[in-house]
Design a protein around this motif. Structure first.
Motif, short mmCIF file in Angstrom:
data_model
loop_
_atom_site.label_atom_id
_atom_site.label_comp_id
_atom_site.label_asym_id
_atom_site.label_seq_id
_atom_site.Cartn_x
_atom_site.Cartn_y
_atom_site.Cartn_z
N ILE A 132 -19.41 -44.61 21.73
CA ILE A 132 -18.73 -43.56 20.98
C ILE A 132 -18.18 -44.13 19.68
CG2 ILE A 132 -16.71 -42.04 21.00
CD1 ILE A 132 -17.05 -41.95 24.09
N THR A 133 -18.34 -43.40 18.59
CA THR A 133 -17.59 -43.65 17.37
C THR A 133 -16.72 -42.42 17.11
OG1 THR A 133 -19.24 -42.71 15.86
CG2 THR A 133 -19.47 -45.04 16.45
N LEU A 134 -15.53 -42.64 16.54
CA LEU A 134 -14.55 -41.56 16.38
C LEU A 134 -13.99 -41.54 14.97
CD1 LEU A 134 -12.55 -42.09 19.69
CD2 LEU A 134 -14.00 -40.12 19.18
N PRO A 135 -13.52 -40.38 14.52
CA PRO A 135 -12.78 -40.33 13.27
C PRO A 135 -11.52 -41.20 13.34
CG PRO A 135 -13.39 -38.12 13.99
CD PRO A 135 -13.71 -39.05 15.13
N LYS A 136 -11.06 -41.66 12.21
CA LYS A 136 -9.95 -42.62 12.18
C LYS A 136 -8.64 -42.03 12.68
CE LYS A 136 -11.87 -45.45 8.45
NZ LYS A 136 -11.66 -45.98 7.08
N ASP A 137 -8.53 -40.69 12.68
CA ASP A 137 -7.26 -40.09 13.10
C ASP A 137 -7.13 -39.95 14.61
OD1 ASP A 137 -9.28 -38.16 13.17
OD2 ASP A 137 -7.89 -36.51 12.80
N ILE A 138 -8.15 -40.36 15.37
CA ILE A 138 -8.09 -40.30 16.83
C ILE A 138 -7.76 -41.67 17.37
CG2 ILE A 138 -9.39 -39.84 18.94
CD1 ILE A 138 -10.91 -37.71 17.47
N ALA A 139 -6.76 -41.73 18.24
CA ALA A 139 -6.24 -43.01 18.73
C ALA A 139 -7.17 -43.63 19.76
CB ALA A 139 -4.86 -42.80 19.34
N VAL A 140 -7.63 -44.84 19.48
CA VAL A 140 -8.39 -45.63 20.45
C VAL A 140 -7.41 -46.51 21.21
CG1 VAL A 140 -10.20 -47.35 20.78
CG2 VAL A 140 -10.46 -45.58 19.01
N LEU A 141 -7.40 -46.40 22.52
CA LEU A 141 -6.39 -47.06 23.35
C LEU A 141 -6.91 -48.31 24.06
CD1 LEU A 141 -4.80 -43.89 25.00
CD2 LEU A 141 -4.20 -45.00 22.84
N ALA A 142 -8.23 -48.45 24.18
CA ALA A 142 -8.80 -49.62 24.85
C ALA A 142 -10.21 -49.85 24.34
CB ALA A 142 -8.81 -49.42 26.37
N SER A 143 -10.65 -51.11 24.41
CA SER A 143 -11.97 -51.48 23.93
C SER A 143 -12.51 -52.63 24.78
CB SER A 143 -11.91 -51.91 22.45
OG SER A 143 -11.06 -53.03 22.30
N SER A 144 -13.78 -52.95 24.56
CA SER A 144 -14.39 -54.12 25.20
C SER A 144 -15.22 -54.86 24.17
CB SER A 144 -15.26 -53.70 26.40
OG SER A 144 -16.42 -53.01 25.95
#
Length: 211
Positions: A132-144
């Motif tokens: 998934i890629t998201l607009p910058k205004d959406i909070a990403v809470l975790a990654s790998s």
């Protein structure tokens, strides 16, 4: 007070609600499961929230039933119903938030670590080939390491690329259905991960579906 009811969209016979069912039972919450593509509701107005499960489909194929499903997801967003979307569900949700789904250089399979923004790590079951890629205004809470969006939040909606609902019984069902293609195992080593996964999911469900 009336019983609370959540709609659940399921996409594969071997991918059920898993431990979400136990949580719902403990909280006297009714889960009404719809099996896509054959069965989807006409509206979500009578439901208190929505859970969208995973599945082996590719968002890029976009068949008619998937177009119907994303309209329902958009309705839940408009109605400000709490949403929990998992794997395929998180990808479908992302498309309604201005995001995109891209092919990964290699699939993310098996028990893998994800890192939350506070630095904590959780070992989770993974089985996906798109990211998934998201607009910058959406909070990403975790990654790998392989996938920069593992968990995100937008208002009343949460998307998870991994599968906290997959308890040991659910993984057994996946192994029975997919045989050697299933990248996940149940053993003494993974029992610790399952305990941590249950704690994470139950806390998340409590916070997401508090009415």
């Amino acid at each position: 007070m009336r019983n609370r009811t959540l709609a659940v969209f399921q996409h594969h016979l071997a991918e059920g609600v898993g431990r979400i069912g136990l949580w719902a039972q403990h909280h006297n919450i009714k889960l009404v499961c719809f099996y896509a593509p054959e069965d989807l509701p006409n509206s979500l107005t009578d439901y208190d929230g929505l859970i969208v499960l995973g599945g082996p489909m590719n968002v890029a194929d976009n068949p008619m039933w998937m177009q119907t499903e994303v309209k329902l997801i958009q309705q839940a967003l408009t109605l400000q119903r709490p949403i929990l979307a998992i794997c395929l569900g998180a990808q479908l949700l992302a498309t309604q938030l201005g995001g995109q789904i891209i092919e990964m250089p290699a699939p993310e399979l098996g028990w893998q670590d994800i890192r939350f923004n506070d630095g904590s790590i959780l070992t989770v079951p993974q089985w996906h080939e798109q990211a998934i890629t998201l607009p910058k205004d959406i909070a990403v809470l975790a990654s790998s390491g392989q996938c920069p969006v593992q968990m995100y939040r937008h208002q009343h909606a949460i998307g998870l690329q991994f599968h906290p609902e997959w308890d040991a019984k659910q993984i057994e069902q996946l192994a029975e259905f997919f045989a050697d293609d299933c990248p996940l195992t149940n053993d003494q080593h993974t029992a610790k991960y399952q305990s941590q996964l249950a704690s994470f999911l139950f806390a998340l469900l409590d916070a997401q579906f508090t009415f």
